[in-house]
Design a protein around this motif. Structure first.
Motif, PDB file in Angstrom:
ATOM      1  N   ALA A  91       0.239   1.149   5.740  1.00 40.91           N
ATOM      2  CA  ALA A  91       0.027  -0.058   6.538  1.00 40.91           C
ATOM      3  C   ALA A  91      -0.750  -1.105   5.751  1.00 40.91           C
ATOM      4  O   ALA A  91      -1.546  -0.788   4.876  1.00 40.91           O
ATOM      5  N   GLY A  92      -0.515  -2.354   6.071  1.00 42.08           N
ATOM      6  CA  GLY A  92      -1.296  -3.434   5.491  1.00 42.08           C
ATOM      7  C   GLY A  92      -0.867  -3.813   4.089  1.00 42.08           C
ATOM      8  O   GLY A  92       0.166  -3.394   3.593  1.00 42.08           O
ATOM      9  N   THR A  93      -1.707  -4.620   3.466  1.00 42.01           N
ATOM     10  CA  THR A  93      -1.455  -5.047   2.094  1.00 42.01           C
ATOM     11  C   THR A  93      -2.626  -4.615   1.226  1.00 42.01           C
ATOM     12  O   THR A  93      -3.758  -4.532   1.701  1.00 42.01           O
ATOM     13  N   PRO A  94      -2.389  -4.331  -0.036  1.00 41.12           N
ATOM     14  CA  PRO A  94      -3.470  -3.871  -0.905  1.00 41.12           C
ATOM     15  C   PRO A  94      -4.473  -4.985  -1.210  1.00 41.12           C
ATOM     16  O   PRO A  94      -4.112  -6.155  -1.255  1.00 41.12           O
ATOM     17  N   ASN A 133       0.854  -1.190   0.000  1.00 37.54           N
ATOM     18  CA  ASN A 133       0.000   0.000   0.000  1.00 37.54           C
ATOM     19  C   ASN A 133       0.886   1.234   0.000  1.00 37.54           C
ATOM     20  O   ASN A 133       1.891   1.288   0.709  1.00 37.54           O
ATOM     21  N   LEU A 134       0.502   2.226  -0.776  1.00 36.33           N
ATOM     22  CA  LEU A 134       1.243   3.482  -0.817  1.00 36.33           C
ATOM     23  C   LEU A 134       0.340   4.620  -0.350  1.00 36.33           C
ATOM     24  O   LEU A 134      -0.866   4.597  -0.592  1.00 36.33           O
ATOM     25  N   VAL A 135       0.930   5.597   0.307  1.00 40.75           N
ATOM     26  CA  VAL A 135       0.198   6.794   0.735  1.00 40.75           C
ATOM     27  C   VAL A 135       0.946   8.015   0.203  1.00 40.75           C
ATOM     28  O   VAL A 135       2.175   8.043   0.174  1.00 40.75           O
ATOM     29  N   ASP A 157       5.847  21.304 -16.424  1.00 44.76           N
ATOM     30  CA  ASP A 157       4.506  20.707 -16.338  1.00 44.76           C
ATOM     31  C   ASP A 157       4.490  19.222 -15.987  1.00 44.76           C
ATOM     32  O   ASP A 157       3.529  18.518 -16.295  1.00 44.76           O
ATOM     33  N   ALA A 158       5.533  18.720 -15.340  1.00 41.94           N
ATOM     34  CA  ALA A 158       5.517  17.354 -14.823  1.00 41.94           C
ATOM     35  C   ALA A 158       4.884  17.401 -13.432  1.00 41.94           C
ATOM     36  O   ALA A 158       5.114  18.334 -12.658  1.00 41.94           O
ATOM     37  N   VAL A 159       4.064  16.415 -13.114  1.00 43.03           N
ATOM     38  CA  VAL A 159       3.461  16.349 -11.787  1.00 43.03           C
ATOM     39  C   VAL A 159       4.365  15.476 -10.917  1.00 43.03           C
ATOM     40  O   VAL A 159       4.653  14.328 -11.250  1.00 43.03           O
ATOM     41  N   LEU A 160       4.834  16.043  -9.815  1.00 43.78           N
ATOM     42  CA  LEU A 160       5.732  15.344  -8.910  1.00 43.78           C
ATOM     43  C   LEU A 160       4.939  14.840  -7.715  1.00 43.78           C
ATOM     44  O   LEU A 160       4.245  15.607  -7.038  1.00 43.78           O
ATOM     45  N   LEU A 161       5.033  13.536  -7.469  1.00 46.70           N
ATOM     46  CA  LEU A 161       4.300  12.900  -6.378  1.00 46.70           C
ATOM     47  C   LEU A 161       5.294  12.169  -5.491  1.00 46.70           C
ATOM     48  O   LEU A 161       6.176  11.465  -5.981  1.00 46.70           O
TER      49      LEU A 161
END
Length: 58
Positions: free
Chosen positions: A40-43, A17-19, A30-34
């Motif tokens: 926690a946990g698994t997807p 899982n990613l947050v 104009d690149a979107v940086l994330l």
């Protein structure tokens, strides 16, 4: 891709899982940086063959 289908990574890849850690930023080109971190946990996985896929359950 999680579940059934063509795998993007070889067998050693472990789903996680990613947050989002910070609000998205748009660069001068104009690149979107994330920036993500481990959550926690698994997807959960789904089945894209199901008839009701994409239907809002509410």
């Amino acid at each position: 891709m999680l579940g059934v289908g063509k795998k993007v990574f070889d067998g050693g890849a472990v789903p996680a899982n990613l947050v989002l850690l910070e609000p998205p930023v748009v660069s001068s080109k104009d690149a979107v940086l994330l920036r993500y971190g481990l959550g926690a946990g698994t997807p959960g996985v789904g089945d894209m063959r199901r008839e009701d896929r994409g239907v809002d359950p509410s």
